[in-house]
Design an enzyme around this catalytic site. Structure first.
Site, PDB file in Angstrom:
ATOM      1  N   HIS A 100       0.837  -1.221   0.000  1.00 41.73           N
ATOM      2  CA  HIS A 100       0.000   0.000   0.000  1.00 41.73           C
ATOM      3  C   HIS A 100       0.867   1.265   0.000  1.00 41.73           C
ATOM      4  CE1 HIS A 100      -3.891  -2.084   0.851  1.00 41.73           C
ATOM      5  NE2 HIS A 100      -3.084  -2.972   1.418  1.00 41.73           N
ATOM      6  N   ASN A 173     -10.324  -2.804   2.510  1.00 45.75           N
ATOM      7  CA  ASN A 173     -10.031  -2.818   1.083  1.00 45.75           C
ATOM      8  C   ASN A 173     -11.311  -2.583   0.286  1.00 45.75           C
ATOM      9  OD1 ASN A 173      -7.278  -3.338   1.182  1.00 45.75           O
ATOM     10  ND2 ASN A 173      -7.489  -5.551   0.952  1.00 45.75           N
ATOM     11  N   TYR A 387       0.765  -4.133  11.978  1.00 41.61           N
ATOM     12  CA  TYR A 387       0.658  -2.701  11.681  1.00 41.61           C
ATOM     13  C   TYR A 387       1.460  -1.854  12.653  1.00 41.61           C
ATOM     14  CZ  TYR A 387      -2.719  -3.906   8.126  1.00 41.61           C
ATOM     15  OH  TYR A 387      -3.294  -4.427   7.007  1.00 41.61           O
TER      16      TYR A 387
HETATM   17 FE1  HDE Z   1      -2.519  -4.897   5.374  1.00 39.10          FE
HETATM   18  N1  HDE Z   1      -0.705  -4.117   5.850  1.00 39.10           N
HETATM   19  N2  HDE Z   1      -1.889  -6.738   5.948  1.00 39.10           N
HETATM   20  N3  HDE Z   1      -4.278  -5.752   4.760  1.00 39.10           N
HETATM   21  N4  HDE Z   1      -3.167  -3.123   4.767  1.00 39.10           N
HETATM   22  C1  HDE Z   1      -0.351  -2.839   5.723  1.00 39.10           C
HETATM   23  O1  HDE Z   1       0.767  -1.559   7.338  1.00 39.10           O
HETATM   24  C2  HDE Z   1      -0.784  -6.978   6.672  1.00 39.10           C
HETATM   25  C3  HDE Z   1      -4.634  -7.065   4.875  1.00 39.10           C
HETATM   26  C4  HDE Z   1      -4.422  -2.800   4.354  1.00 39.10           C
HETATM   27  O2  HDE Z   1      -3.206   3.451   3.935  1.00 39.10           O
HETATM   28  C5  HDE Z   1       0.965  -2.535   6.353  1.00 39.10           C
HETATM   29  O3  HDE Z   1       1.019   0.660   7.649  1.00 39.10           O
HETATM   30  C6  HDE Z   1      -0.717  -8.363   7.043  1.00 39.10           C
HETATM   31  C7  HDE Z   1      -6.027  -7.231   4.663  1.00 39.10           C
HETATM   32  C8  HDE Z   1      -4.491  -1.409   4.023  1.00 39.10           C
HETATM   33  O4  HDE Z   1      -1.599   3.280   5.405  1.00 39.10           O
HETATM   34  C9  HDE Z   1       1.372  -3.870   6.971  1.00 39.10           C
HETATM   35  C10 HDE Z   1      -1.827  -8.941   6.501  1.00 39.10           C
HETATM   36  C11 HDE Z   1      -6.509  -5.983   4.397  1.00 39.10           C
HETATM   37  C12 HDE Z   1      -3.211  -0.897   4.276  1.00 39.10           C
HETATM   38  C13 HDE Z   1       0.221  -4.763   6.582  1.00 39.10           C
HETATM   39  C14 HDE Z   1      -2.565  -7.916   5.823  1.00 39.10           C
HETATM   40  C15 HDE Z   1      -5.399  -5.069   4.464  1.00 39.10           C
HETATM   41  C16 HDE Z   1      -2.424  -1.993   4.749  1.00 39.10           C
HETATM   42  C17 HDE Z   1       1.976  -1.902   5.435  1.00 39.10           C
HETATM   43  C18 HDE Z   1      -2.244 -10.401   6.572  1.00 39.10           C
HETATM   44  C19 HDE Z   1      -7.945  -5.574   4.059  1.00 39.10           C
HETATM   45  C20 HDE Z   1      -2.725   0.510   4.030  1.00 39.10           C
HETATM   46  C21 HDE Z   1       2.025  -0.436   5.822  1.00 39.10           C
HETATM   47  C22 HDE Z   1      -2.350 -10.903   7.885  1.00 39.10           C
HETATM   48  C23 HDE Z   1      -8.887  -5.802   5.115  1.00 39.10           C
HETATM   49  C24 HDE Z   1      -3.047   1.439   5.157  1.00 39.10           C
HETATM   50  C25 HDE Z   1       1.231  -0.329   7.007  1.00 39.10           C
HETATM   51  C26 HDE Z   1      -2.585   2.840   4.805  1.00 39.10           C
HETATM   52  C27 HDE Z   1      -1.083  -1.878   5.147  1.00 39.10           C
HETATM   53  C28 HDE Z   1       0.167  -6.034   6.973  1.00 39.10           C
HETATM   54  C29 HDE Z   1      -3.755  -8.173   5.118  1.00 39.10           C
HETATM   55  C30 HDE Z   1      -5.557  -3.676   4.217  1.00 39.10           C
HETATM   56  C31 HDE Z   1       2.713  -4.425   6.567  1.00 39.10           C
HETATM   57  C32 HDE Z   1       0.373  -9.002   7.840  1.00 39.10           C
HETATM   58  C33 HDE Z   1      -6.827  -8.530   4.753  1.00 39.10           C
HETATM   59  C34 HDE Z   1      -5.699  -0.646   3.496  1.00 39.10           C
HETATM   60  O5  HDE Z   1       1.439  -3.777   8.356  1.00 39.10           O
END
Ligand code: HDE
Length: 714
Positions: A100, A173, A387
């Protein structure tokens, strides 16, 4: 004694007038918080202009030349201004988000419709009409910060709600399901979709071997693959997409009763996507298409709005539902459990500074407030760790909550202190608890009644690494999604799979993917196999659970089956030439105003054109810079001579061919037909509306509400 800037400056320069100390424009606004430029909140002024200073507040006399020993001599180490400037520049970048990375944010508010006291004690849901400040960041997932907006990808839809009882982040999402069921596979998923490590490409694309290798080996990804191969993954703009919390969460009322919920954001503007061919061309013509769109809409006062809805259910429903509600690769169809609207989100303010707000905002799924709680969805549990951890790396330390965009807007009191960049340390002598102090010196204390309480769910079971049996059906909902789409949407899905797999070099990967898709829908698998030129259709891959092909279609899963019936907030591109009829231009603009739509004028040159009544029409774009892919519908308003001249320009011919190929509605004046013919468009179907009067312009405006003339693609 320190001299005043006035005295110092007067000594230094004989040329420029002495700067005065003034409190005018003494601060910059970062989000809600005013950041003072100097300790006294003052700036130095020269002739009404702010004086340039170093970070230490020393006025700079020369910002053009570094300090040298002699006219042609080497630079001197004592040049503190040069060193500070370069040093700071060298450190301007922070690590981009690992996923993202490319995002765009805006401020707004959330408004509660009715109190939800029965469902939750969350403060923001206690009073009808309550407005809670919000910050939203939309994003793509795979690409780097500088990648293009129209990548085929899931979009992040992250919302921070600054409630009176703490910040609540719904980090969702635009797709209601996810690729994987267990967080331990997240690094693999992301590695596979990002650029391949040896070569460093492709950028922001899933169309490569690594992604499809992984995806085809992970049947649990199939449902999500259907969504990312659908038009949902190439939205027309952030304003026209849904958002989903994805996981099952809990709302908890004052008596401690918990109800399961799924969160849905429904765009008031309706849903809309572009075609893949448009996406590819938009990426070239305007890689910032989505961010520009959001920025312009808010700046123009056309405020984007979403309704927040919930699907609320209890254990009985969860036990009876065919899929596990803790499995993030599944959804609950709205036809099975309707979405109840509970409030609205309005975006009404663009950021003042992209870095300070959009880049530094830190979302975290673990940011919940009393009245909201987690479930045991393993993916959600994994995210709760990830996060917080990633913000420390990205923002450089534990004090990112001091950054205005991340700071709560409600009272805060704790004993956490120090660390990198601490700007809001607790005051007073006491920094521990328990303590025997009294009064303000005592510091904050826990509140068992008002504080956050975790739902005391009973846990039992052996400690094991396993995947629940109830998570094993990977294909049934993927098939339901496909069968819920209109014929046009199904065709786009087949085309998308074909395109993506055509970029995969290893035939075995293509074959394995098609074998998986045979478990989804045979017409889908056959369509792709044929277009890929596969010699034979592979056997369906073994599946743990027999796919259920009898699930009822869910029309809510289709964008075209639930059209907005409105052209509001969309954009008409009018191609004009010298001598174009002024009255037609006028009625078209009026018709678009009536539809609450915007208009841009595209002319052969940016200086504009002279219309048939002698008036000048300014241009927003020149024809090479304003291709029709940037517009939702187009009009060609030209003179006979103008049509002839435009026919000689490849960009003008492409304007027409693309609008035609992308099934757009086209308004035209009779002389435009020559340009159409030159562009190879001779059959003017029902999507073409000849406009000459107010009535015909109005008819065109009404036709545009259908958004696309899909019959052309059939
Ligand atoms: Fe994320 N995801 N994600 N994700 N995600 C990040 O956090 C992660 C997942 C989502 O505009 C990271 O700050 C893992 C699902 C959004 O700043 C990180 C898993 C969904 C954003 C991370 C998921 C999301 C992130 C990278 C599986 C939809 C951007 C930067 C367990 C419900 C937020 C950050 C923004 C961002 C990890 C799965 C949505 C690495 C480990 C499912 C919208 O922490």
């Amino acid at each position: 004694m320190a001299s005043t800037p006035t005295k110092r400056a007067a000594k230094r320069s004989t040329k420029s007038p002495a700067p005065r100390r003034t409190t005018k424009d003494a601060s910059v606004k970062l989000g809600e918080v005013e950041v003072k430029r100097g300790a006294g909140g003052e700036t130095h002024q020269i002739d009404g202009t702010e004086a340039l200073t170093t970070q230490q507040g020393v006025i700079v006399a020369d910002d053009q030349n570094s300090l040298k020993a002699g006219e042609r001599g080497p630079d001197l180490l004592e040049d503190f201004h040069l060193r500070e400037k370069i040093f700071h520049f060298d450190h301007e970048r922070i690590p981009e988000r690992v996923v993202h990375a490319r995002g765009f944010g805006a401020h707004g508010y959330f408004e509660t419709y009715e109190p939800l006291t029965d469902l939750t004690r969350a403060d923001l849901f206690q009073r009808a009409g309550e407005r809670t400040p919000a910050f939203v960041r939309f994003s793509t997932v795979a690409g780097s910060q500088g990648s293009m907006d129209l990548a085929r990808d899931v979009r992040g839809f992250a919302v921070k709600l600054y409630t009176q009882e703490g910040n609540w982040d719904i980090v969702g999402n635009n797709i209601p399901v996810f690729f994987i069921q267990d967080p331990i596979k997240f690094p693999d998923l992301v590695h596979s979709v990002k650029a391949e490590p040896d070569r460093g490409f492709p950028q922001a694309q899933s169309a490569h071997d690594n992604f499809w290798d992984f995806a085809s080996l992970m049947p649990e990804a199939t449902n999500m693959l259907m969504w990312v191969m659908s038009d949902r993954a190439i939205p027309r703009s952030f304003r026209f997409m849904e958002g989903f919390g994805v996981h099952t969460f809990r709302l908890v009322n004052a008596r401690g009763r918990s109800t399961y919920v799924k969160f849905h954001w429904k765009p008031k503007q309706g849903m809309q996507s572009v075609l893949w061919d448009e996406a590819v061309k938009i990426n070239g013509a305007d890689p910032d298409f989505h961010r520009r769109d959001l920025w312009e809409a808010i700046e123009q006062g056309d405020l984007p709005e979403w309704e927040l809805g919930i699907q609320a259910f209890d254990d009985r429903f969860a036990d009876r539902f065919a899929f596990d509600v803790l499995d993030a690769t599944k959804l609950i169809p709205e036809e099975v459990l309707p979405v109840q609207p509970i409030g609205r989100l309005v975006l009404d303010r663009t950021v003042d500074n992209f870095f300070a707000e959009t880049e530094q905002v830190a979302f975290c799924t673990a940011n919940v407030v009393p009245g909201v709680d987690f479930t045991n969805d393993p993916l959600l549990q994994g995210r709760n760790f990830s996060y917080l951890d990633t913000q420390i790396k990205r923002l450089g330390g534990p004090n990112f909550t001091h950054i205005p965009v991340n700071a709560p807007k409600c009272p805060m009191a704790h004993f956490q202190q120090d660390g990198h960049m601490a700007v809001a340390n607790p005051v007073g002598r006491t920094n521990y608890e328990p303590n025997s102090r009294t009064g303000v010196e005592r510091g904050p204390r826990e509140d068992p009644g008002g504080g956050f309480q975790t739902v005391p769910e009973v846990m039992d079971g052996p400690k094991r690494r396993l995947r629940a049996e109830s998570f094993a059906d990977h294909y049934s909902q993927a098939g339901q999604f496909f069968r819920s789409q209109t014929a046009v949407e199904q065709e786009h899905i087949v085309a998308a799979f074909t395109f993506e797999l055509s970029k995969v070099e290893e035939a075995a990967i293509r074959e394995r993917m098609v074998a998986n898709l045979r478990n989804v829908d045979d017409s889908l698998a056959t369509g792709i196999a044929t277009r890929l030129g596969m010699p034979a259709l592979p056997k369906p891959s073994p599946s743990a659970v027999e796919p259920d092909q009898t699930l009822d279609p869910s029309p809510a899963l289709s964008m075209l089956a639930t059209p907005p019936g409105s052209f509001a907030g969309r954009k008409l591109g009018i191609l004009v030439s010298d001598g174009a009829p002024a009255d037609v231009l006028k009625v078209l603009k009026a018709a678009m105003k009536a539809e609450s739509a915007n208009v841009e004028v595209i002319a052969p040159v940016i200086a504009g054109v002279t219309l048939d009544d002698g008036t000048t029409q300014a241009a927003d774009q020149m024809v090479g810079g304003g291709p029709s892919v940037l517009y939702d519908a187009v009009a060609v308003v030209v003179s006979a001579e103008g049509a002839e001249r435009l026919s000689a320009l490849a960009a003008a011919r492409d304007f027409v061919t693309d609008a035609h190929g992308h099934c757009k509605f086209v308004a035209y004046t009779p002389d435009a037909v020559a340009l159409f013919a030159a562009a190879g468009v001779s059959d003017l179907d029902g999507g073409y509306v000849k406009v000459g009067s107010r009535t015909t312009a109005k008819r065109f405006g009404e036709a545009c509400r259908t958004l696309r003339f899909w019959e052309r693609s059939e």
